[in-house]
Scaffold this motif. Sequence first.
Motif, PDB file in Angstrom:
ATOM      1  N   PHE A  32       0.831  -1.034  -0.056  1.00  0.00           N
ATOM      2  CA  PHE A  32       0.069  -0.031  -0.070  1.00  0.00           C
ATOM      3  C   PHE A  32       0.896   1.193  -0.208  1.00  0.00           C
ATOM      4  N   TRP A  33       1.921   1.219   0.778  1.00  0.00           N
ATOM      5  CA  TRP A  33       2.738   2.391   0.881  1.00  0.00           C
ATOM      6  C   TRP A  33       3.636   2.578  -0.306  1.00  0.00           C
ATOM      7  N   GLU A  53      -5.059   4.722  -2.646  1.00  0.00           N
ATOM      8  CA  GLU A  53      -3.664   5.249  -3.007  1.00  0.00           C
ATOM      9  C   GLU A  53      -3.816   6.642  -3.112  1.00  0.00           C
ATOM     10  N   ARG A  96       2.779   1.601  -3.284  1.00  0.00           N
ATOM     11  CA  ARG A  96       2.065   1.937  -4.542  1.00  0.00           C
ATOM     12  C   ARG A  96       1.699   3.557  -4.352  1.00  0.00           C
ATOM     13  N   SER A  97       1.428   3.909  -3.100  1.00  0.00           N
ATOM     14  CA  SER A  97       1.034   5.331  -2.929  1.00  0.00           C
ATOM     15  C   SER A  97       2.403   6.107  -3.213  1.00  0.00           C
ATOM     16  N   PRO A 127      -8.757  -0.063  -4.539  1.00  0.00           N
ATOM     17  CA  PRO A 127      -7.260   0.298  -3.910  1.00  0.00           C
ATOM     18  C   PRO A 127      -6.889   1.646  -4.410  1.00  0.00           C
ATOM     19  N   PRO A 128      -7.258   1.995  -5.794  1.00  0.00           N
ATOM     20  CA  PRO A 128      -6.741   3.285  -6.285  1.00  0.00           C
ATOM     21  C   PRO A 128      -7.242   4.413  -5.541  1.00  0.00           C
ATOM     22  N   VAL A 168       1.120   4.152 -12.516  1.00  0.00           N
ATOM     23  CA  VAL A 168       1.859   3.840 -11.389  1.00  0.00           C
ATOM     24  C   VAL A 168       3.040   3.189 -11.406  1.00  0.00           C
ATOM     25  N   GLY A 196      -1.152   9.210  -2.030  1.00  0.00           N
ATOM     26  CA  GLY A 196      -0.301   9.526  -3.118  1.00  0.00           C
ATOM     27  C   GLY A 196      -0.429  11.062  -3.625  1.00  0.00           C
ATOM     28  N   LEU A 246       2.686   6.266  -7.138  1.00  0.00           N
ATOM     29  CA  LEU A 246       1.669   7.085  -7.748  1.00  0.00           C
ATOM     30  C   LEU A 246       2.071   8.632  -7.368  1.00  0.00           C
TER      31      LEU A 246
END
Length: 238
Positions: free
Chosen positions: A50-51, A84, A53-54, A80-81, A172, A88, A57
């Motif tokens: 999660f971290w 994020e 991918r954020s 999820p986006p 991403v 992000g 982004l």
Amino acid sequence: MGSPYEQDLDKNAANHQPLTPLTYLERAAKTYPDHLAIIHGHQRIDYRTFWQRSLKLASALDRRGIGKGDTVTVMLSNTPPMLEAHFGVPMTKAVLHSLNTRLDAAVIAFQLDHAETKVLIVDREFSGVVRQALELAKVKPLVIDYDDPEYADDAPYPKGERVGTLDYEAFVAGGAEDFAWSMPDDEWDAISLNYTSGTTGNPKGVVYHHRGAALMAYTNTIHAGMAKHAVYLWTLPM
């Protein structure tokens, strides 16, 4: 001469840090990297992912010139986006604008123009109304499509055609996991922009700051009586 309590006691990096929800996810990723963070259909995402991918982004947005004072709009369900984006986007000091998925094209177009949207991330589920809104809006944002793998093409509201020039996952993937994200310059800086429904006229924009969002996270946790590692189903649209 003022009070001695007002002399040489200014805020500095050693005694003050802006209050922001960004540090919550950072701590979770460092403390519980393998713990389950998101459940979406068949997807299981831990805090480390999660971290990361954020961060990616944020990095991808930064590479597109997005920074402080810019508005990133999202037309997404609780996917999820969407989560994020909540981290992000403010990692670049930009402001997140979440659209109500039930609005019509005219109201969406008004919001896009009023918010001066620079980037628009849209789920294919809502591409039909977003296409109409983009035709009405004066702004010409970078539009990014998200294709939710958990939402079937034959669902009650079938996916529409892509309206953007980029795919979310590819966008991403182009970001960097080691992105040097930014704390807000001041906890009073804007973190999100939300609008009223516009039932009595044009929608009214409401700005949240980093401090307010952080405090709301605390109070929601207390109000809901969340225990450690609670599994919580958020049912309201984000």
